[in-house]
Structures are given as C-alpha cells and as structure tokens.
Enzyme design. Structure first.
Site, short mmCIF file in Angstrom:
data_model
loop_
_atom_site.label_atom_id
_atom_site.label_comp_id
_atom_site.label_asym_id
_atom_site.label_seq_id
_atom_site.Cartn_x
_atom_site.Cartn_y
_atom_site.Cartn_z
N SER A 104 0.87 -0.94 0.05
CA SER A 104 -0.04 -0.01 0.02
C SER A 104 0.79 1.28 -0.02
O SER A 104 2.15 1.13 0.36
CB SER A 104 -0.88 0.00 1.34
OG SER A 104 -1.53 1.45 1.43
N TYR A 124 -2.27 -1.41 10.48
CA TYR A 124 -2.22 -1.78 9.04
C TYR A 124 -1.10 -1.10 8.34
O TYR A 124 -0.59 -1.87 7.42
CB TYR A 124 -3.66 -1.14 8.55
CG TYR A 124 -3.57 -1.37 6.95
CD1 TYR A 124 -4.16 -2.55 6.34
CD2 TYR A 124 -3.44 -0.14 6.18
CE1 TYR A 124 -4.34 -2.72 4.97
CE2 TYR A 124 -3.63 -0.24 4.85
CZ TYR A 124 -4.04 -1.39 4.24
OH TYR A 124 -4.26 -1.75 2.84
P1 NAD Z 1 -11.55 -6.37 -0.32
O1 NAD Z 1 -12.22 -6.05 0.85
O2 NAD Z 1 -12.21 -6.32 -1.53
O3 NAD Z 1 -10.37 -7.34 -0.24
C1 NAD Z 1 -9.73 -7.68 0.97
C2 NAD Z 1 -10.18 -9.35 0.89
O4 NAD Z 1 -9.33 -9.78 2.17
C3 NAD Z 1 -11.53 -9.63 1.51
O5 NAD Z 1 -12.34 -9.71 0.54
C4 NAD Z 1 -11.54 -10.72 2.35
O6 NAD Z 1 -12.18 -11.85 1.85
C5 NAD Z 1 -10.06 -11.16 2.54
N1 NAD Z 1 -9.74 -11.40 4.08
C6 NAD Z 1 -9.96 -10.59 4.97
N2 NAD Z 1 -9.39 -10.94 6.31
C7 NAD Z 1 -9.32 -12.12 5.89
C8 NAD Z 1 -9.06 -13.21 6.60
N3 NAD Z 1 -8.93 -13.19 8.00
N4 NAD Z 1 -8.71 -14.55 5.90
C9 NAD Z 1 -8.75 -14.62 4.64
N5 NAD Z 1 -9.33 -13.56 3.83
C10 NAD Z 1 -9.63 -12.26 4.48
O7 NAD Z 1 -10.44 -4.97 -0.34
P2 NAD Z 1 -9.18 -4.36 -1.55
O8 NAD Z 1 -9.35 -3.04 -1.10
O9 NAD Z 1 -9.39 -5.01 -2.55
O10 NAD Z 1 -8.20 -5.22 -0.65
C11 NAD Z 1 -6.94 -5.95 -1.29
C12 NAD Z 1 -5.66 -5.62 -0.90
O11 NAD Z 1 -5.40 -4.23 -1.36
C13 NAD Z 1 -5.46 -5.54 0.42
O12 NAD Z 1 -4.08 -6.16 0.78
C14 NAD Z 1 -5.45 -4.23 0.79
O13 NAD Z 1 -4.55 -3.77 2.07
C15 NAD Z 1 -4.62 -3.54 -0.35
N6 NAD Z 1 -4.91 -1.91 -0.42
C16 NAD Z 1 -6.18 -1.65 -0.63
C17 NAD Z 1 -6.38 -0.18 -1.00
C18 NAD Z 1 -7.70 0.34 -0.92
O14 NAD Z 1 -7.94 1.58 -0.99
N7 NAD Z 1 -8.52 -0.49 -1.35
C19 NAD Z 1 -5.28 0.60 -0.84
C20 NAD Z 1 -3.83 -0.11 -0.73
C21 NAD Z 1 -3.80 -1.15 -0.41
#
Ligand code: NAD
Ligand code: MG
Length: 285
Positions: free
Chosen positions: A178, A191
């Site tokens: 991130s 986080y």
């Molecule tokens: P998202 O909620 O669609 O995806 C995250 C997924 O992680 C969830 O769908 C869930 O099934 C899974 N998860 C959570 N806890 C879990 C557990 N205990 N066991 C198994 N699976 C679990 O959200 P996203 O934003 O697409 O996130 C994907 C990645 O992108 C993450 O690593 C997040 O940190 C990163 N990210 C997101 C953003 C943003 O702004 N959305 C920014 C930077 C990084």
C-alpha cells in the site's frame, strides 16, 4: 479523470469484511471491460482476498489472459461466486477456497487444495488484508494488533513457504502492499505497519529466491474503491474517498489489475524485488 466515479459518495457503512454487492457505486473489477491477450496462457494462480475488490479484478484479468485461478477469501460466499462466474465465463477453471487466513491450518490448506486441483502454482498473489481505523493507540487492543499482523503478514509468510515447493523457475509472487508502507496514515497504524513489512519482506525474499528463478514483487495501491474501505473507514472519509489524489477520485479495482498481469507474465522476467505504485498521481518513495 472522468472515466470512473468521483466523490462525493453516499455513506454506506457495512460490517467487516464488507459485501461488494451492496456498494454504491458498484466497484468496477473489469467484469465487462477487461480484454485479455493470452499473456498468462496455461498458468496457475492462487490469489488471496479474490472474492472482491482488487483480488477479484486480478482474478478476472488473469482468467482472461489464460490462467486458471484459485480464489481464497474469508466468508463472502456471494462475492466469491460472482468472481468464479467471471473466471469460468472466460473459459478457465476457478477453485473457491473460503477460510480465515489468521489460522495457520487454513494457510496450508489453500495451498494444498490448489496443488491437488491444478498440480502446481505459477503465480501466488498475497492480497487478503484486514484494517481498522483508530484515532488513538489506546483504542487498539492487543488482540486486534496481533490479528492485523497475522492476516496481513504472517499468513503471507506461511502461504509463501507452503507454496514454494510447488513453484518452478519462472514463477512469481506478488504481494499487495500500500502507499501506507512508507506514507503511513496515522489512523491506520497497525495496518500501515503490516504494509511496510510486506514491502520489506518482498524485497528480501526477491533476493533469496532469485537463484530459484522466482520473482517477488509488491504493488502499492493508493485509494481504491472496494469493500475494505466502506467496512473499515469512517463515513466522512468514505464520502470524500480519493478526493485528495491528483486525479481527484479513487481508483477502481480494474485500474490496478493490469500491473499484476504484467508482473505475473513472462515479459516481466527482469522485474523483481521492487514495489509498484498505482496511486492516481501521487509519487511513492
Ligand atoms: P477487499 O475487501 O475487496 O479485499 C480484501 C479481502 O481480504 C476480502 O475480500 C477478504 O475476503 C479477505 N480477507 C480479509 N480478512 C481475511 C481473513 N482473516 N482470512 C482470509 N481472507 C481475508 O479490499 P481491497 O481493497 O481490494 O483489498 C485488497 C488488498 O489491497 C489488501 O491487501 C489491501 O490492503 C490492499 N490495498 C487496498 C487499498 C484500497 O484503498 N482499497 C489501498 C492500498 C492497498
Ligand atoms: Mg470481500
């Protein structure tokens, strides 16, 4: 700037881990737009957190590029079925793997199931994550601190270790970090700490695995419109999400997926050890 939705967004609180089906606007994971061109033909990918958001967009893109996909997720069965529907519509196989990756046995089980179904792993995408917003350090319980590290960092270590015996030269590991990895948001201290650890682990592991021909890379997204956001951020931040970026809006998951395709493809044969930003105009260090 104008292709995708801009803030303000309606407040729409949801419990963790969030249900993509209830989001307005519905996040664009490339369901009707991503066009493949055979860049991952015949590859086998295991993607965590692939029911929704960035993981779903990566699963759809990988499938349209010719890969079979194992989709790990917590318990969002409806979202996961939707990902599987698109993967199968692309003519590829999809294996759904629910389970809490905070538990070691589930980390080992998703690798085992993927190898039993597909025989090997070519691309491992560690993308699942937990976050929660807090104003003070005192608000963060020991349990939540450890849970955040378990899901975001320790699961990645365990899954990499379990997958490696099933990965050959030419394989790749892509870890979702991130912009918080080096520009931490004060309300996301636990986080952000894990996202720094993911970038650092990636850089070290890339050097360790180079002689085995396995590349390791991290991606650093900026604000992306996903269930993670609406289920963990205060309403006022959701309403204005992405506004502070130079492009003035959040990214959609489909706009993050192409870098994963490149990094997983054989064209990226000299790309390893580094971190790639998808930030809507904000430089990363
Ligand atoms: P998202 O909620 O669609 O995806 C995250 C997924 O992680 C969830 O769908 C869930 O099934 C899974 N998860 C959570 N806890 C879990 C557990 N205990 N066991 C198994 N699976 C679990 O959200 P996203 O934003 O697409 O996130 C994907 C990645 O992108 C993450 O690593 C997040 O940190 C990163 N990210 C997101 C953003 C943003 O702004 N959305 C920014 C930077 C990084
Ligand atoms: Mg989800």
């Amino acid at each position: 700037m104008t292709d995708y939705p801009k803030p303000p967004f309606a407040p729409q609180p949801q419990p963790v881990p969030g249900d993509q089906g209830r989001m307005v606007p519905y996040p664009d994971c490339g369901e009707t737009s991503y066009k493949g061109s055979g860049r991952l033909t015949g590859k086998i990918a295991l993607i965590t957190g692939a029911d929704s958001g960035i993981g779903r967009a990566v699963a759809i893109a990988f499938a349209r590029e010719g890969a079979d996909v194992a989709v790990s997720y917590l318990d969002e069965h409806e979202d996961a079925k939707e990902t599987a529907r698109w993967v199968e519509e692309a003519g590829r196989k999809c294996l759904l793997l629910p389970g809490d990756l905070a538990q070691k046995e589930n980390c080992l089980a998703i690798v085992k199931a993927t190898v039993e179904e597909f025989g090997r792993i070519d691309v491992l995408v560690n993308n699942a994550a937990f976050q929660m917003t807090h104003k003070t350090l005192e608000e963060i319980s020991d349990e939540e601190w450890l849970k955040t590290l378990d899901i975001n960092v320790t699961a990645m270590f365990r899954i990499c270790k379990a997958a490696l015996p099933h990965m050959k030269s030419g394989g790749s590991i892509i870890n979702t970090s991130s912009v918080n990895s080096d520009m931490p948001n004060a309300t996301l201290v636990a986080y952000a700490t894990t996202k720094g650890a993911i970038a650092n682990f990636t850089a070290g592991l890339a050097q360790m695995l180079a002689e085995r021909g396995i590349r390791v890379i991290s991606v650093a997204p900026g604000p992306i419109w996903t269930p993670l956001i609406v289920s963990t951020m205060p309403e006022e931040q959701v309403t204005h999400f992405g506004e502070q970026t130079p492009l003035g809006r959040p990214g959609q998951p489909v706009e993050v997926a192409p870098i994963y395709v490149l990094l997983a493809s054989d064209e990226a044969s000299y790309i390893s050890g580094s971190r790639y930003g998808v930030t809507g105009g904000k430089p990363i260090l």
